[in-house]
Write a protein that holds these residues in place. Structure first.
Motif, mmCIF file in Angstrom:
data_model
loop_
_atom_site.group_PDB
_atom_site.id
_atom_site.type_symbol
_atom_site.label_atom_id
_atom_site.label_comp_id
_atom_site.label_asym_id
_atom_site.label_seq_id
_atom_site.Cartn_x
_atom_site.Cartn_y
_atom_site.Cartn_z
ATOM 1 N N ARG A 245 66.429 39.757 59.038
ATOM 2 C CA ARG A 245 66.729 39.185 60.349
ATOM 3 C C ARG A 245 66.412 40.169 61.463
ATOM 4 O O ARG A 245 65.952 39.773 62.548
ATOM 5 N N LEU A 246 66.626 41.434 61.198
ATOM 6 C CA LEU A 246 66.245 42.437 62.187
ATOM 7 C C LEU A 246 64.730 42.488 62.347
ATOM 8 O O LEU A 246 64.217 42.672 63.453
ATOM 9 N N GLY A 247 64.011 42.320 61.231
ATOM 10 C CA GLY A 247 62.551 42.287 61.318
ATOM 11 C C GLY A 247 62.060 41.144 62.182
ATOM 12 O O GLY A 247 61.164 41.320 63.029
ATOM 13 N N ILE A 248 62.641 39.973 62.004
ATOM 14 C CA ILE A 248 62.240 38.821 62.806
ATOM 15 C C ILE A 248 62.649 39.018 64.270
ATOM 16 O O ILE A 248 61.918 38.625 65.190
ATOM 17 N N TYR A 301 68.548 44.366 69.014
ATOM 18 C CA TYR A 301 68.048 44.726 67.678
ATOM 19 C C TYR A 301 68.128 46.228 67.445
ATOM 20 O O TYR A 301 68.369 46.675 66.311
ATOM 21 N N LEU A 302 67.955 47.032 68.500
ATOM 22 C CA LEU A 302 68.072 48.480 68.327
ATOM 23 C C LEU A 302 69.513 48.882 68.019
ATOM 24 O O LEU A 302 69.759 49.782 67.204
ATOM 25 N N ALA A 321 71.359 39.868 66.813
ATOM 26 C CA ALA A 321 70.017 40.264 67.235
ATOM 27 C C ALA A 321 69.003 39.168 66.964
ATOM 28 O O ALA A 321 68.151 38.862 67.811
ATOM 29 N N LYS A 322 69.089 38.566 65.792
ATOM 30 C CA LYS A 322 68.151 37.490 65.457
ATOM 31 C C LYS A 322 68.335 36.307 66.404
ATOM 32 O O LYS A 322 67.358 35.729 66.903
ATOM 33 N N LEU A 323 69.569 35.941 66.670
ATOM 34 C CA LEU A 323 69.879 34.828 67.562
ATOM 35 C C LEU A 323 69.393 35.104 68.978
ATOM 36 O O LEU A 323 68.667 34.302 69.585
ATOM 37 N N VAL A 324 69.772 36.241 69.520
ATOM 38 C CA VAL A 324 69.438 36.572 70.909
ATOM 39 C C VAL A 324 67.931 36.742 71.094
ATOM 40 O O VAL A 324 67.331 36.222 72.048
ATOM 41 N N ALA A 325 67.296 37.464 70.162
ATOM 42 C CA ALA A 325 65.876 37.773 70.327
ATOM 43 C C ALA A 325 64.998 36.549 70.190
ATOM 44 O O ALA A 325 64.030 36.366 70.954
#
Length: 381
Positions: A245-248, A301-302, A321-325
């Motif tokens: 999820r962080l990758g995405i 994500y950072l 992070a996945k949701l927001v990004a």
């Protein structure tokens, strides 16, 4: 426009510069040709990324990895996505497919497979979803039955496999028992008798790499390719998905940054009513909101990546992070099309592609509705 990054070491800064050079030379020059229509597969590109060390960055040096912090690896993914989202997503999925061996594999398994995976000699796919089991991974039906020889015979259907039919191996999850503790993880070869792939999905975007279904009709996976214990599969899958999820999220930020850069450039060139459109307050405020969304998404994500690097729980932050990004990417790419006006709706400019590519990021690695469920369950505990 190159993002001014705060990086922890000189080595990390050099790595980002290398990534930009490779991305500008190998990705930016090819993306348009490969993403038109049904797309052309980028032959040899993932081997090139492996040879430059970009496929194995977060993994240990002893297996050929780069031993880089996750916060650095994700910024590399962001740079790749800013040039070619399909390649960045596939790179992230490859890292996801390596995760079970690297994290739950035996030392023998790591020594045998990881060096070739991280060098790009073997490129992976992730085979968790099924036609009736996407967000509900515990509903898997594909079965792995162990024979007298100890090997497993796989029977069932899998779906939504990025790199399906092209990958050299798959992190495969199949049922060996009942309930949530009845799923087991395997490192399945890409070429196996009894394994066939469906016609590639006709997708809205990400055309250059196929997404397919797969049918297992008694295909044999050797016992030494089981990763972890029987019944440990969902634990492995969910641990991998936190990283994935962080990758995405990073890919989504790279895509949004590319859309913002294109919109800013166009707004400084296009003139209406005797002045550049960037000088119209209404349009300037749109660009400001786009920039705020990109910067905020990058920060989320950072933050999650630094928690992972510190060895503290980060599952909730990964979902945030996945949701927001990905929501930000959808909004920013849509606004970029608006900035371009009618021109943005044509293929003369890349922003229409960015908008199409952003949509899927709200869906895979767990839909954004699932991310909200994951986040809310943390509070319920």
């Amino acid at each position: 426009m190159a993002v001014d990054r705060l990086l922890p070491t000189d080595e990390a800064r050099a790595l980002i510069e290398l990534t930009r050079e490779v991305a500008d030379k190998e990705l930016a020059t090819r993306v348009d040709d490969h993403e038109r229509g049904d797309g052309m597969y980028p032959e040899g590109l993932f081997r090139t990324l492996g040879e430059t060390g970009l496929l194995g960055l977060p993994y240990p040096e002893e297996y050929g990895g780069g031993a880089q912090p996750y916060e650095v690896y994700l910024q590399v993914l962001e740079e790749l996505a800013a040039r070619w989202a399909t390649v960045a997503v596939t790179t992230s999925v490859h890292g996801l497919a390596c995760f079970p061996v690297a994290t739950f594999g035996t030392e023998t398994q790591k020594q045998e497979w990881l060096p070739r995976m991280l060098a790009g000699e073997l490129v992976g796919g992730y085979s968790l979803s099924e036609p009736q089991a996407g967000s509900d991974a515990a509903a898997l039906r594909c079965r792995a039955e162990q024979g007298e020889d100890g090997d497993y015979r796989i029977t069932g259907e899998k779906a939504w496999i990025t790199h399906g039919g092209r990958a050299d191996f798959y992190a495969l999850f199949a049922r060996t028992g009942e309930g949530s503790r009845g799923v087991t993880c395997f490192l399945a070869p890409g070429q196996t008798e009894g394994l066939t792939f469906g016609r590639p999905e006709e997708k809205m975007g990400l055309h250059a790499v196929p997404t397919t279904s797969a049918t297992w009709d008694g295909g044999v996976v050797e016992a030494d390719r089981r990763i972890g214990d029987e019944g440990q599969g969902l634990q492995i899958a969910f641990a991998a998905l936190d990283s994935g999820r962080l990758g995405i999220a990073a890919c989504a930020v790279g895509l949004a940054q590319a859309a913002l850069d294109a919109a800013v450039e166009y707004a400084n060139e296009r003139q209406t009513f005797g002045k550049r459109i960037v000088d119209h307050q209404g349009l300037g405020f749109v660009l400001a909101d786009m920039a705020a969304a990109v910067d905020s998404a990058r920060a989320t994500y950072l933050d999650a990546a630094r928690r992972k690097d510190a060895g503290v729980p980060y599952s909730r932050q990964a979902s945030v992070a996945k949701l927001v990004a990905t929501d930000a990417a959808m909004k920013v790419t849509t606004d970029a099309v608006q900035v371009f006006g009618g021109a943005g709706y044509t293929r003369d400019f890349p922003v229409e592609r960015y908008m199409r590519e952003a949509k899927i990021m709200q869906i895979f690695e767990g839909t954004n509705q699932i991310q909200r469920l994951v986040i809310s369950r943390h509070f319920a505990r």
